[in-house]
Design an enzyme around this catalytic site. Structure first.
Site, PDB file in Angstrom:
ATOM      1  N   ASP A  52       0.784  -1.243   0.000  1.00 21.70           N
ATOM      2  CA  ASP A  52       0.000   0.000   0.000  1.00 21.70           C
ATOM      3  C   ASP A  52       0.820   1.299   0.000  1.00 21.70           C
ATOM      4  OD1 ASP A  52      -1.939  -1.941   0.229  1.00 21.70           O
ATOM      5  OD2 ASP A  52      -2.817  -1.197   2.091  1.00 21.70           O
ATOM      6  N   LYS A 150      -6.812  -5.245  -2.954  1.00 26.91           N
ATOM      7  CA  LYS A 150      -7.559  -5.810  -1.822  1.00 26.91           C
ATOM      8  C   LYS A 150      -8.503  -4.769  -1.262  1.00 26.91           C
ATOM      9  CE  LYS A 150      -3.892  -4.414   1.291  1.00 26.91           C
ATOM     10  NZ  LYS A 150      -4.664  -3.386   2.013  1.00 26.91           N
ATOM     11  N   CYS A 195      -2.079  -2.594   7.628  1.00 27.75           N
ATOM     12  CA  CYS A 195      -1.934  -3.524   6.501  1.00 27.75           C
ATOM     13  C   CYS A 195      -0.631  -4.319   6.525  1.00 27.75           C
ATOM     14  CB  CYS A 195      -2.145  -2.791   5.192  1.00 27.75           C
ATOM     15  SG  CYS A 195      -3.880  -2.256   5.050  1.00 27.75           S
TER      16      CYS A 195
END
Ligand code: VGL
Ligand code: ZN
Length: 249
Positions: A52, A150, A195
């Site tokens: 990310d 995701k 994450c």
């Protein structure tokens, strides 16, 4: 820093240092360098996972992580040491269930109970196809083979790159890595306590050896979430290292 916290950090640091020279290293071997300091050398069966590193999570984004952009040069520097690289993107629908704006009377950073459990509510972020959801422009990973997205199911969050927050819907990443013979993953990116942590812990659950490269990550740190994340990652068997512990040449 409290003395408990200091002791905790010291213990983890000692673990990481001891680890770099010892036999527990998965898919990586300790390469000897002139000075004799052991370094972790990612093997052919190791993959770098870059979590990310998107505009939303850096300065100017919708959910900025403090100093989030500082992970970019670190990741760029270590990437050439990896034959396999996977990049992830948080990739939400408009009106996603993890957005405070989707729940009447809720503000960002409140929590609510959803069907699958507790959910922290965030500002709208990383909406599919927006510039905010794009990878950071300075990330230089020309050899990366897979970009995995995701959090695209509207009613379910997915901090983890392996498994959605319902605990049963997989993203396919474990199957991909196993099919390619990957045994060890090195996790980097944003955010350490969300994450990155969930991805690292799920990688262990899926049977991979896991290193988390601390200085290649930055955290949100909401109500002690960073310390809790390191504790959980350590308990899961993730090894905490620094980018300088890698043999990058
Ligand atoms: C993340 C909060 C919400 C992350 C993603 O990438 O750590 N955090 N969505
Ligand atoms: Zn998200």
């Amino acid at each position: 820093m409290s003395s408990t916290r200091r002791q905790f950090v010291t213990t983890l640091a000692a673990t990481a240092t001891a680890g770099t020279g010892a036999g527990w290293i998965w898919g990586a071997h300790a390469a000897s360098h002139g000075g004799g300091g052991g370094k972790v050398k990612p093997g052919a069966d190791a993959a770098l996972i870059v979590v990310d590193v998107q505009n939303c999570f850096v300065t100017g984004g919708t959910l900025p992580v403090k100093d989030g952009e500082q992970v970019v040069p670190v990741i760029n520097r270590i990437a050439p040491a990896f034959a396999s690289i996977v990049v992830t993107q948080d990739w939400h629908t408009p009106g996603h269930a993890s957005f405070a704006s989707a729940h009447a009377g809720k503000k960002p950073f409140d929590s609510i109970m959803l069907k699958y459990g507790n959910q922290v509510l965030w500002p709208d972020h990383c909406v599919q196809g927006t510039d905010d959801a794009s990878l950071h422009k300075d990330l230089k990973l020309p050899t990366a083979q897979l970009v995995i997205r995701k959090g695209y199911n509207k009613g379910v969050d997915s901090y983890s790159a392996f498994m959605e927050a319902d605990g049963k819907t997989v993203t396919g990443l474990a199957g991909y890595l196993k099919a390619r013979g990957i045994k060890t993953v090195f996790v980097t990116g944003l955010a350490t306590d969300f994450c990155v942590s969930w991805t690292a812990q799920d990688a262990r659950k899926a049977g991979f050896g896991v290193y988390v490269i601390e200085d290649a990550c930055r955290a949100i740190d909401l109500n002690g979430s960073l310390a809790a994340a390191w504790k959980a990652m350590e308990k899961a068997g993730c090894k905490r290292i620094q980018s300088g512990d890698l043999a990058t040449a």
